[in-house]
Design a protein around this motif. Sequence first.
Motif, PDB file in Angstrom:
ATOM      1  N   THR A  52      22.840  27.961  20.703  1.00 10.04           N
ATOM      2  CA  THR A  52      23.267  29.015  21.883  1.00 10.04           C
ATOM      3  C   THR A  52      23.164  30.642  21.693  1.00 10.04           C
ATOM      4  O   THR A  52      22.667  31.172  22.576  1.00 10.04           O
ATOM      5  CB  THR A  52      24.957  29.392  21.049  1.00 10.04           C
ATOM      6  N   MET A 282      28.284  32.521  20.925  1.00  8.80           N
ATOM      7  CA  MET A 282      28.816  31.544  20.630  1.00  8.80           C
ATOM      8  C   MET A 282      30.091  31.621  21.563  1.00  8.80           C
ATOM      9  O   MET A 282      30.750  30.146  21.819  1.00  8.80           O
ATOM     10  CB  MET A 282      29.633  31.734  19.062  1.00  8.80           C
ATOM     11  N   ILE A 283      30.553  32.832  21.966  1.00 10.17           N
ATOM     12  CA  ILE A 283      31.535  32.946  23.357  1.00 10.17           C
ATOM     13  C   ILE A 283      31.288  32.086  24.600  1.00 10.17           C
ATOM     14  O   ILE A 283      31.837  31.274  24.779  1.00 10.17           O
ATOM     15  CB  ILE A 283      32.116  34.389  22.670  1.00 10.17           C
ATOM     16  N   PHE A 286      30.910  27.814  23.737  1.00  8.69           N
ATOM     17  CA  PHE A 286      31.776  27.430  23.231  1.00  8.69           C
ATOM     18  C   PHE A 286      31.991  25.660  23.217  1.00  8.69           C
ATOM     19  O   PHE A 286      32.396  25.203  22.072  1.00  8.69           O
ATOM     20  CB  PHE A 286      32.992  28.406  23.320  1.00  8.69           C
ATOM     21  N   ASP A 287      32.690  25.809  24.686  1.00 11.27           N
ATOM     22  CA  ASP A 287      32.576  24.230  24.694  1.00 11.27           C
ATOM     23  C   ASP A 287      31.247  23.227  24.129  1.00 11.27           C
ATOM     24  O   ASP A 287      31.482  22.205  23.955  1.00 11.27           O
ATOM     25  CB  ASP A 287      32.723  24.125  26.523  1.00 11.27           C
ATOM     26  N   LEU A 289      29.703  24.412  21.588  1.00 17.32           N
ATOM     27  CA  LEU A 289      29.260  24.088  19.949  1.00 17.32           C
ATOM     28  C   LEU A 289      30.310  22.843  19.569  1.00 17.32           C
ATOM     29  O   LEU A 289      30.565  22.931  18.872  1.00 17.32           O
ATOM     30  CB  LEU A 289      30.166  25.925  19.642  1.00 17.32           C
ATOM     31  N   ARG A 290      31.833  23.541  20.567  1.00 13.91           N
ATOM     32  CA  ARG A 290      32.770  22.489  20.766  1.00 13.91           C
ATOM     33  C   ARG A 290      32.909  20.875  20.241  1.00 13.91           C
ATOM     34  O   ARG A 290      33.061  19.290  19.667  1.00 13.91           O
ATOM     35  CB  ARG A 290      34.339  22.435  21.519  1.00 13.91           C
ATOM     36  N   MET A 296      34.215  22.053  14.668  1.00 12.49           N
ATOM     37  CA  MET A 296      34.564  22.689  15.731  1.00 12.49           C
ATOM     38  C   MET A 296      35.611  22.606  16.742  1.00 12.49           C
ATOM     39  O   MET A 296      35.880  23.687  17.470  1.00 12.49           O
ATOM     40  CB  MET A 296      33.518  23.126  16.519  1.00 12.49           C
ATOM     41  N   GLU A 300      39.913  27.369  18.903  1.00 13.72           N
ATOM     42  CA  GLU A 300      40.263  28.089  19.984  1.00 13.72           C
ATOM     43  C   GLU A 300      38.888  29.522  19.654  1.00 13.72           C
ATOM     44  O   GLU A 300      38.867  29.397  18.550  1.00 13.72           O
ATOM     45  CB  GLU A 300      41.065  28.632  20.763  1.00 13.72           C
ATOM     46  N   PRO A 301      38.287  30.146  20.608  1.00 15.71           N
ATOM     47  CA  PRO A 301      38.088  31.007  20.629  1.00 15.71           C
ATOM     48  C   PRO A 301      38.413  32.290  19.709  1.00 15.71           C
ATOM     49  O   PRO A 301      37.121  32.893  18.802  1.00 15.71           O
ATOM     50  CB  PRO A 301      37.483  32.138  21.929  1.00 15.71           C
ATOM     51  N   LEU A 304      36.951  32.133  15.313  1.00 10.78           N
ATOM     52  CA  LEU A 304      35.808  32.457  15.258  1.00 10.78           C
ATOM     53  C   LEU A 304      36.311  33.671  14.685  1.00 10.78           C
ATOM     54  O   LEU A 304      35.703  34.147  13.488  1.00 10.78           O
ATOM     55  CB  LEU A 304      35.585  32.900  16.188  1.00 10.78           C
ATOM     56  N   TYR A 320      33.736  40.927  19.782  1.00  9.72           N
ATOM     57  CA  TYR A 320      34.901  40.348  19.715  1.00  9.72           C
ATOM     58  C   TYR A 320      36.081  40.732  20.461  1.00  9.72           C
ATOM     59  O   TYR A 320      36.931  40.532  20.976  1.00  9.72           O
ATOM     60  CB  TYR A 320      35.796  39.868  18.656  1.00  9.72           C
TER      61      TYR A 320
END
Length: 327
Positions: A52, A282-283, A286-287, A289-290, A296, A300-301, A304, A320
């Motif tokens: 990422t 990462m945000i 995120f999919d 990372l999952r 992971m 959910e975001p 984090l 964030y």
Amino acid sequence: MKRLAIATILAASLGLCAGLSQAQTAATKKITLTGGSVGGAWSAIGNAIGETIRRESPGASFGYEPGREAANIQLVSTGKVELGIAHAQLIKRAQAGEEPFKAPITNLRAIALIDPTAAVQILVREDAGIESFESILAAKKPVRIALNQRGTLMAVTGEEVFKAYGITAKDIEGWGGRIHHVDYNAGLEMMKNGQVDVIINMLAFPSGQINSATREMKVKMLGISPEATAKLGALLGTAPITVPAGTYAFQPAAVPTITGSVVLFASAEMKNEDAALIVDGMIKHFDYLRQAHAMMARLEPVNLTQTAPLALHPGAEAAYRKAGLLK
């Protein structure tokens, strides 16, 4: 005159090239992340986080190094690497200068939560004659125990669980028992071979490692009492959690235990824009990372941001808030 003009142009060209080279070097970020052993969950997640970063900053140079928790904390604190993975509760011990640390380490900040359910799971061989921690203490049983390797929260927590019931490592050895500090797979193998009566580790449930190992041996799971849970929470920063009934074939009833959390962390000296870049990646991805690991996939975001007891890095916090995940 002509020679002077050529020399001037050449010098200017060299200066321009040098300037471009310096600019390119400055633009290239080098980020090293130290996590767990190759092939493990932390390795998979660490490398996915690296991807990422590369996607958000194509010129970035990312490297993953296998490590061990306490060493990861030291390496990030001293600036030898930029990012680390560890349990937030072990970093809390580092901040206080408690074992396995010799002095307080106060310059670490969280970038993101990566696992909220590192639950203590205590397996006992069915033929060991152990019904509870109280029964071990009452009988002064020469119990053989497998804990994770030294320098990990898993090992520290295993020792502290026994202490919460009034049982020290010295007691265990004095009664003829023994504590083995080995990696989890080695400990499970020892249990299958009858060399270990009790094994303690912190991991998500249901665990594939536990499911696999218990096909070949009969075990039961011990719970942690409310009194011991309160002691451990005050000491380690852990939280109560329940392993639901039927999580494992050998576990018909719900089992109360405690859980820690695993975080991605950096030094407080990391630039705010660098911390924000990591969070943004990462945000945004995120999919991806999952899909990197089941650990992971449960998040959910917004999760984090939940890094307590370790405070967020200011740059991560700002990212964030910008994404609407913190108010």
